[in-house]
Design an enzyme around this catalytic site. Structure first.
Site, mmCIF file in Angstrom:
data_model
loop_
_atom_site.group_PDB
_atom_site.id
_atom_site.type_symbol
_atom_site.label_atom_id
_atom_site.label_comp_id
_atom_site.label_asym_id
_atom_site.label_seq_id
_atom_site.Cartn_x
_atom_site.Cartn_y
_atom_site.Cartn_z
ATOM 1 N N THR A 197 -74.897 -66.888 -62.132
ATOM 2 C CA THR A 197 -74.918 -67.621 -63.401
ATOM 3 C C THR A 197 -74.269 -66.789 -64.493
ATOM 4 O O THR A 197 -74.580 -65.602 -64.646
ATOM 5 C CB THR A 197 -76.372 -67.959 -63.790
ATOM 6 O OG1 THR A 197 -76.939 -68.760 -62.744
ATOM 7 C CG2 THR A 197 -76.431 -68.715 -65.119
ATOM 8 N N HIS B 151 -68.595 -52.769 -73.515
ATOM 9 C CA HIS B 151 -69.347 -51.784 -74.297
ATOM 10 C C HIS B 151 -68.531 -50.580 -74.747
ATOM 11 O O HIS B 151 -69.011 -49.754 -75.517
ATOM 12 C CB HIS B 151 -70.614 -51.342 -73.548
ATOM 13 C CG HIS B 151 -70.412 -50.373 -72.434
ATOM 14 N ND1 HIS B 151 -70.584 -49.018 -72.604
ATOM 15 C CD2 HIS B 151 -70.087 -50.552 -71.140
ATOM 16 C CE1 HIS B 151 -70.373 -48.417 -71.440
ATOM 17 N NE2 HIS B 151 -70.067 -49.321 -70.536
ATOM 18 N N GLN C 227 -61.103 -47.427 -70.822
ATOM 19 C CA GLN C 227 -60.953 -46.603 -72.022
ATOM 20 C C GLN C 227 -59.858 -47.093 -72.953
ATOM 21 O O GLN C 227 -59.858 -46.769 -74.133
ATOM 22 C CB GLN C 227 -60.659 -45.143 -71.635
ATOM 23 C CG GLN C 227 -61.836 -44.394 -71.049
ATOM 24 C CD GLN C 227 -62.980 -44.197 -72.037
ATOM 25 O OE1 GLN C 227 -62.780 -44.194 -73.258
ATOM 26 N NE2 GLN C 227 -64.189 -44.039 -71.527
ATOM 27 N N ASN D 260 -60.987 -40.986 -69.141
ATOM 28 C CA ASN D 260 -62.200 -40.953 -69.966
ATOM 29 C C ASN D 260 -62.588 -39.542 -70.398
ATOM 30 O O ASN D 260 -63.306 -39.378 -71.377
ATOM 31 C CB ASN D 260 -63.357 -41.605 -69.210
ATOM 32 C CG ASN D 260 -63.477 -41.116 -67.790
ATOM 33 O OD1 ASN D 260 -62.555 -41.254 -66.995
ATOM 34 N ND2 ASN D 260 -64.590 -40.513 -67.471
ATOM 35 N N CYS E 60 -74.539 -28.529 -66.470
ATOM 36 C CA CYS E 60 -75.981 -28.323 -66.610
ATOM 37 C C CYS E 60 -76.783 -29.592 -66.394
ATOM 38 O O CYS E 60 -77.888 -29.547 -65.882
ATOM 39 C CB CYS E 60 -76.315 -27.709 -67.968
ATOM 40 S SG CYS E 60 -75.809 -28.691 -69.375
ATOM 41 N N ALA F 56 -67.021 -52.613 -66.010
ATOM 42 C CA ALA F 56 -65.836 -52.066 -65.345
ATOM 43 C C ALA F 56 -66.173 -51.516 -63.957
ATOM 44 O O ALA F 56 -65.335 -51.539 -63.063
ATOM 45 C CB ALA F 56 -65.203 -50.982 -66.209
ATOM 46 N N THR F 57 -67.386 -51.026 -63.776
ATOM 47 C CA THR F 57 -67.762 -50.504 -62.452
ATOM 48 C C THR F 57 -67.651 -51.614 -61.413
ATOM 49 O O THR F 57 -67.021 -51.437 -60.359
ATOM 50 C CB THR F 57 -69.199 -49.947 -62.470
ATOM 51 O OG1 THR F 57 -69.253 -48.876 -63.417
ATOM 52 C CG2 THR F 57 -69.612 -49.431 -61.102
HETATM 53 C C1 LIG Z 1 -66.982 -46.449 -68.816
HETATM 54 C C2 LIG Z 1 -65.964 -46.464 -67.744
HETATM 55 C C3 LIG Z 1 -66.174 -47.172 -66.547
HETATM 56 C C4 LIG Z 1 -67.472 -47.880 -66.241
HETATM 57 O O1 LIG Z 1 -67.634 -49.040 -66.998
HETATM 58 P P1 LIG Z 1 -69.044 -49.801 -67.028
HETATM 59 O O2 LIG Z 1 -68.758 -51.054 -67.745
HETATM 60 O O3 LIG Z 1 -69.973 -48.893 -67.779
HETATM 61 O O4 LIG Z 1 -69.467 -50.015 -65.630
HETATM 62 C C5 LIG Z 1 -65.167 -47.168 -65.614
HETATM 63 N N1 LIG Z 1 -64.019 -46.505 -65.819
HETATM 64 C C6 LIG Z 1 -63.791 -45.815 -66.940
HETATM 65 C C7 LIG Z 1 -62.498 -45.097 -67.115
HETATM 66 C C8 LIG Z 1 -64.757 -45.758 -67.935
HETATM 67 O O5 LIG Z 1 -64.529 -45.049 -69.027
#
Ligand SMILES: *Cc1c(COP(=O)(O)O)cnc(C)c1O
Length: 507
Positions: free
Chosen positions: A249, A211, A189, A161, A334, A76-77
């Site tokens: 790829t 994931h 999410q 999230n 922390c 997602a990033t």
């Molecule tokens: C986990 C998350 C991401 C990042 O996803 P990745 O696949 O780990 O890069 C982006 N946005 C939200 C809201 C997420 O919870």
């Protein structure tokens, strides 16, 4: 789900791969399996390509899209970066550098949206970040007011999230459609947990990731409405894979796993959502009655398995430290480099202390009633212990009143009080009250145990610098331990004044 005594309550951070999904992935790796490069024209390539396209159809089905509109990314990033940077830069290229290009997002987005928005600002784009209401939701009226003639992109997440707040995507979609701006949705999410229909919701681009839905890490997707594909500038070049939008790829095993995970998620969505909502109700029933418990999740508009709660007057770091049997996330600063507690909770109006004391419980397929009961008992125990320790009332021991000294304040994160009873020139008993980080509490406890029997004039226990060295603590703990030293000095000074007064009277 628990292992080695630690209950996993962090499914919003990541999920384990479903065993069926892992088995499908394993079939795409070795010589006997579909290890070919999907770009190759021979039999091995064709076999791999067929699996990729079948998975693309499964991924697309989860969001009611056409398979040809789904682009695989590393997660997602990357999908968020591709959508935001790609669309805004593409709009500038099409309009000419002299034309203003405006983007709207919100302060409670994931960093994978906020950071590309910040990058756009550095590149000279105009960016507006909306501040959601106290419940974490952006109202359609807020979005309507922020839209400008030059707005090309609106990026708002489906479910948050940290808080689980579900946004009114269909309303934003209708507004964006009417305005001619593209709506991008970070659905990392919500995908696999909430129903998504890109067309019905007016979504132009949508990011999600395997994931978070029991698929593998390192694979995600960006849905792109055909009308926006030509304007989307790629982030990387080479080979022209994925319709030229995302070269590289294809990771066949990851894609196959993602597809299988999406299909399973669709099958299980309704039953699993209902089950998790029940577990969450059980959790909230168990901890919501604790004094000072404050809900950060809007339960009537919230992911079913998520509950974010703050505990007023409890130091967050110490709370998390005490919950060793639970694996969960907190708003505490922390472990972050910023020293600022949760920016999401701060953005929706929670003060520093409240944000610092927040716990995020996120439930998943492995969560059981037993897990919830253990979690409830653990939280009740720790909140009770820390609250008693931080109690700001002196013992009502009027006959034999102990001398006391204190330092610090809750607002600054550390408050300590020592109470001593003296017998002649020596300390008879020592007790303490404290609010602070785990190391602060540990030093206070150690001092209180060491003090009895020692002379109050000089107990010989050293000061903050010695304690930092003794426990091998990071140097940034020194300021907190100076508060402990100040409190101890104040108590010893009070003992000295009392001793002096007594000897004057006696003399
Ligand atoms: C986990 C998350 C991401 C990042 O996803 P990745 O696949 O780990 O890069 C982006 N946005 C939200 C809201 C997420 O919870």
């Amino acid at each position: 789900m628990s292992d080695a005594g630690t209950i996993y309550l962090d499914y919003a951070a990541t999920t384990p791969v479903d065993p069926q999904v892992a088995a499908r992935m394993a079939e795409c790796l070795t010589a006997e399996g579909a290890f070919g490069n999907p770009a190759s024209t021979h039999r091995y390539g064709r076999e791999a390509r067929a699996l990729v396209e079948a998975a693309r159809a499964q991924v697309a089905a989860l969001i009611v899209a056409r398979a040809s509109d789904v682009i695989f990314t590393s997660g997602a990033t990357e999908a968020n970066n591709l959508a935001i940077l790609g669309l805004a830069r593409g709009a500038r290229a099409a309009r000419g550098a002299s034309q203003a290009v405006h983007v709207i997002s919100s302060r409670t987005e994931h960093k994978a949206v906020l950071d590309p928005c910040r990058q756009l600002e550095r590149e000279g784009f105009a960016v507006t970040l909306l501040t959601p209401e106290d419940d974490g939701r952006v109202t359609p009226a807020q979005l309507r007011a922020a839209l400008r003639p030059e707005t090309v992109l609106v990026s708002l997440m489906h479910a948050n999230n940290e808080t689980g707040a579900i946004q009114d995507i269909a309303a934003y979609g209708a507004l964006c459609r009417a305005h001619g701006a593209a709506l991008h949705v970070d659905a990392a999410q919500s995908a696999g947990k909430l129903a998504i229909d890109v067309k019905a919701m007016g979504i132009a681009l949508l990011s999600f990731t395997a994931h978070k839905l029991y698929g593998p890490k390192g694979i995600g997707a960006l849905y792109v409405e055909p009308a926006h594909r030509v304007g989307l500038q790629p982030l990387q070049f080479g080979g022209g894979h994925e319709r030229g939008v995302r070269s590289g790829t294809l990771a066949v095993h990851q894609i196959v796993g993602f597809g299988a995970a999406c299909e399973l998620a669709a099958q299980r969505m309704a039953a699993e959502s209902a089950r998790q909502a029940q577990l969450r109700a059980r959790l909230w029933a168990g901890i919501g009655s604790l004094p000072g418990a404050l809900l950060n999740s809007p339960l009537e508009h919230c992911l079913p398995g998520l509950l974010n709660v703050s505990f007023a007057g409890i130091e967050g770091e110490s709370l998390l430290f005490g919950l060793a049997e639970l694996a969960l996330a907190s708003g505490s600063a922390c472990n972050s480099d910023s020293d600022e507690p949760s920016y999401v909770l701060r953005a929706i109006g929670r003060d520093r202390e409240t944000a610092q004391s927040a716990l995020r419980f996120s439930l998943g397929r492995g969560s059981s009633n037993e897990d919830i009961d253990v979690a409830v008992a653990a939280v009740r125990r720790e909140v009770g212990r820390l609250r008693a320790l931080a109690q700001d009332t002196l013992a009502q021991d009027s006959v034999d009143a102990p001398v006391a000294g204190e330092a610090g304040s809750r607002e600054t994160g550390t408050w300590v009080r020592f109470m001593l009873k003296t017998a002649g020139a020596r300390i008879a008993t020592a007790t303490h009250q404290a609010y602070g980080c785990p190391q602060t509490l540990a030093i206070c406890e150690w001092l209180a145990a060491q003090l009895p029997g020692r002379p109050w004039l000089d107990p010989g226990l050293g000061g903050a610098l010695d304690w930092v060295r003794m426990r091998d603590l990071p140097a940034d703990r020194l300021t907190r331990l100076l508060v402990v030293e100040d409190a101890l000095r104040a108590a010893l000074g009070a003992a000295e004044r009392q001793g002096g007064a007594r000897s004057t009277i006696g003399g």
